[in-house]
Motif scaffolding. Sequence first.
Motif, PDB file in Angstrom:
ATOM      1  N   SER A   1     -57.467  -0.443 -19.234  1.00  0.00           N
ATOM      2  CA  SER A   1     -56.988   1.403 -19.173  1.00  0.00           C
ATOM      3  C   SER A   1     -58.177   1.976 -18.232  1.00  0.00           C
ATOM      4  O   SER A   1     -57.906   2.631 -16.854  1.00  0.00           O
ATOM      5  CB  SER A   1     -57.210   1.907 -20.496  1.00  0.00           C
ATOM      6  N   LEU A   2     -59.730   1.892 -18.431  1.00  0.00           N
ATOM      7  CA  LEU A   2     -60.408   2.404 -17.782  1.00  0.00           C
ATOM      8  C   LEU A   2     -60.758   2.004 -16.214  1.00  0.00           C
ATOM      9  O   LEU A   2     -60.648   3.255 -15.576  1.00  0.00           O
ATOM     10  CB  LEU A   2     -61.935   1.723 -18.793  1.00  0.00           C
ATOM     11  N   VAL A   3     -60.562   0.894 -16.177  1.00  0.00           N
ATOM     12  CA  VAL A   3     -61.219   0.172 -15.030  1.00  0.00           C
ATOM     13  C   VAL A   3     -60.560   0.151 -13.868  1.00  0.00           C
ATOM     14  O   VAL A   3     -59.925   0.439 -12.428  1.00  0.00           O
ATOM     15  CB  VAL A   3     -61.677  -1.246 -14.837  1.00  0.00           C
ATOM     16  N   LYS A   4     -58.731   0.506 -14.518  1.00  0.00           N
ATOM     17  CA  LYS A   4     -57.965   1.136 -13.116  1.00  0.00           C
ATOM     18  C   LYS A   4     -57.987   2.009 -12.558  1.00  0.00           C
ATOM     19  O   LYS A   4     -57.975   2.058 -11.027  1.00  0.00           O
ATOM     20  CB  LYS A   4     -56.261   1.280 -14.055  1.00  0.00           C
ATOM     21  N   GLY A   5     -58.425   3.236 -13.186  1.00  0.00           N
ATOM     22  CA  GLY A   5     -58.823   4.091 -12.011  1.00  0.00           C
ATOM     23  C   GLY A   5     -57.867   4.706 -11.473  1.00  0.00           C
ATOM     24  O   GLY A   5     -56.754   4.386 -10.761  1.00  0.00           O
ATOM     25  N   GLU A   6     -58.745   5.554 -10.038  1.00  0.00           N
ATOM     26  CA  GLU A   6     -57.913   6.046  -8.517  1.00  0.00           C
ATOM     27  C   GLU A   6     -57.058   4.944  -8.419  1.00  0.00           C
ATOM     28  O   GLU A   6     -55.612   5.797  -7.362  1.00  0.00           O
ATOM     29  CB  GLU A   6     -58.850   6.505  -8.141  1.00  0.00           C
ATOM     30  N   ALA A   7     -58.220   3.660  -7.787  1.00  0.00           N
ATOM     31  CA  ALA A   7     -57.101   3.157  -6.494  1.00  0.00           C
ATOM     32  C   ALA A   7     -56.284   2.673  -7.368  1.00  0.00           C
ATOM     33  O   ALA A   7     -54.845   2.381  -6.584  1.00  0.00           O
ATOM     34  CB  ALA A   7     -58.363   1.313  -6.344  1.00  0.00           C
ATOM     35  N   VAL A   8     -55.918   2.180  -8.222  1.00  0.00           N
ATOM     36  CA  VAL A   8     -54.659   1.658  -8.434  1.00  0.00           C
ATOM     37  C   VAL A   8     -53.206   3.173  -9.175  1.00  0.00           C
ATOM     38  O   VAL A   8     -51.730   2.729  -8.245  1.00  0.00           O
ATOM     39  CB  VAL A   8     -53.774   1.030 -10.899  1.00  0.00           C
ATOM     40  N   MET A   9     -53.627   4.268  -9.270  1.00  0.00           N
ATOM     41  CA  MET A   9     -52.760   5.182  -9.328  1.00  0.00           C
ATOM     42  C   MET A   9     -51.598   5.730  -7.738  1.00  0.00           C
ATOM     43  O   MET A   9     -50.844   5.669  -7.462  1.00  0.00           O
ATOM     44  CB  MET A   9     -53.418   6.622 -10.253  1.00  0.00           C
ATOM     45  N   ARG A  10     -53.488   6.027  -6.954  1.00  0.00           N
ATOM     46  CA  ARG A  10     -52.550   5.861  -5.682  1.00  0.00           C
ATOM     47  C   ARG A  10     -52.474   5.038  -4.793  1.00  0.00           C
ATOM     48  O   ARG A  10     -51.004   5.737  -4.314  1.00  0.00           O
ATOM     49  CB  ARG A  10     -53.928   6.056  -4.354  1.00  0.00           C
ATOM     50  N   ARG A  11     -52.308   3.777  -5.593  1.00  0.00           N
ATOM     51  CA  ARG A  11     -51.205   3.322  -4.626  1.00  0.00           C
ATOM     52  C   ARG A  11     -50.044   2.801  -5.021  1.00  0.00           C
ATOM     53  O   ARG A  11     -49.032   2.657  -4.479  1.00  0.00           O
ATOM     54  CB  ARG A  11     -51.704   1.428  -5.012  1.00  0.00           C
ATOM     55  N   GLU A  12     -49.720   3.325  -5.948  1.00  0.00           N
ATOM     56  CA  GLU A  12     -48.558   3.269  -7.555  1.00  0.00           C
ATOM     57  C   GLU A  12     -47.383   4.720  -6.335  1.00  0.00           C
ATOM     58  O   GLU A  12     -46.395   4.788  -6.536  1.00  0.00           O
ATOM     59  CB  GLU A  12     -48.544   3.723  -8.852  1.00  0.00           C
ATOM     60  N   TYR A  13     -48.999   5.285  -6.271  1.00  0.00           N
ATOM     61  CA  TYR A  13     -47.675   6.778  -4.946  1.00  0.00           C
ATOM     62  C   TYR A  13     -47.502   6.785  -4.056  1.00  0.00           C
ATOM     63  O   TYR A  13     -47.292   7.387  -3.523  1.00  0.00           O
ATOM     64  CB  TYR A  13     -48.670   7.831  -6.294  1.00  0.00           C
ATOM     65  N   ASN A  14     -47.960   5.755  -3.487  1.00  0.00           N
ATOM     66  CA  ASN A  14     -48.212   5.445  -2.066  1.00  0.00           C
ATOM     67  C   ASN A  14     -49.086   6.325  -1.198  1.00  0.00           C
ATOM     68  O   ASN A  14     -48.312   7.127  -0.575  1.00  0.00           O
ATOM     69  CB  ASN A  14     -47.007   5.263  -1.393  1.00  0.00           C
TER      70      ASN A  14
END
Length: 208
Positions: free
Chosen positions: A165-178
């Motif tokens: 959970s810690l390493v997912k960070g902003e990169a994954v969130m921004r990719r999910e929301y495009n």
Amino acid sequence: MTQKIRTRSKSEEKRENILIAAVNCFCEKGFANTSMDYIAKQAGVSKQTVYSHFGSKDDLFMASVSKKCQEFRQAAFDTDKDIDVSGALVNFAVEFIRLLLSDEGMSVHRLCVSESQANPKVSQLFYQAGPEPVIKGLSELLQSYKQQYLLDIEDTHLASLQFLSLVKGEAVMRREYNTQWQPSQQQTRDYIEASVALFLRGYGFKTS
């Protein structure tokens, strides 16, 4: 002495083509709307061939997810045995994020989310084939560090969940929301390295 290079058999090549076609088909049409016949046509094989390799659509879905996760695990755990704890965890996190940010990884994630209400079985199959083995592998790695008295961890399963959970960070969130702006590879790695350092401090990392 010349080392023989093993080549894949026709059966193995067909199996590989089926798995590749399956991922594309599931992501394109959804799980419920994808038939074994359609996957067979996209893979260039007969439906009987698909069933001879995979007994059901459930089995094929799990195998296609497992294939991607196996590739991840090979990259994440195939490190120099002498590498330090921080380096090993950074490598694991980099490969983990690469998998999540990949087109296939993101497509399968969106497929499972979209199917989760109408067809929750899909999400369950995905979790069994993907996240569960990843969590187990990371937990075993942390357990080895615990046994070497490098980390003070009471529950390695819990620590694994915290780490992922810690390493997912902003990169994954921004990719999910495009979002229009996406972090660069260097920014993502900097975040991962900082997160690993935080994780290690939290679990009392001790140099040998």
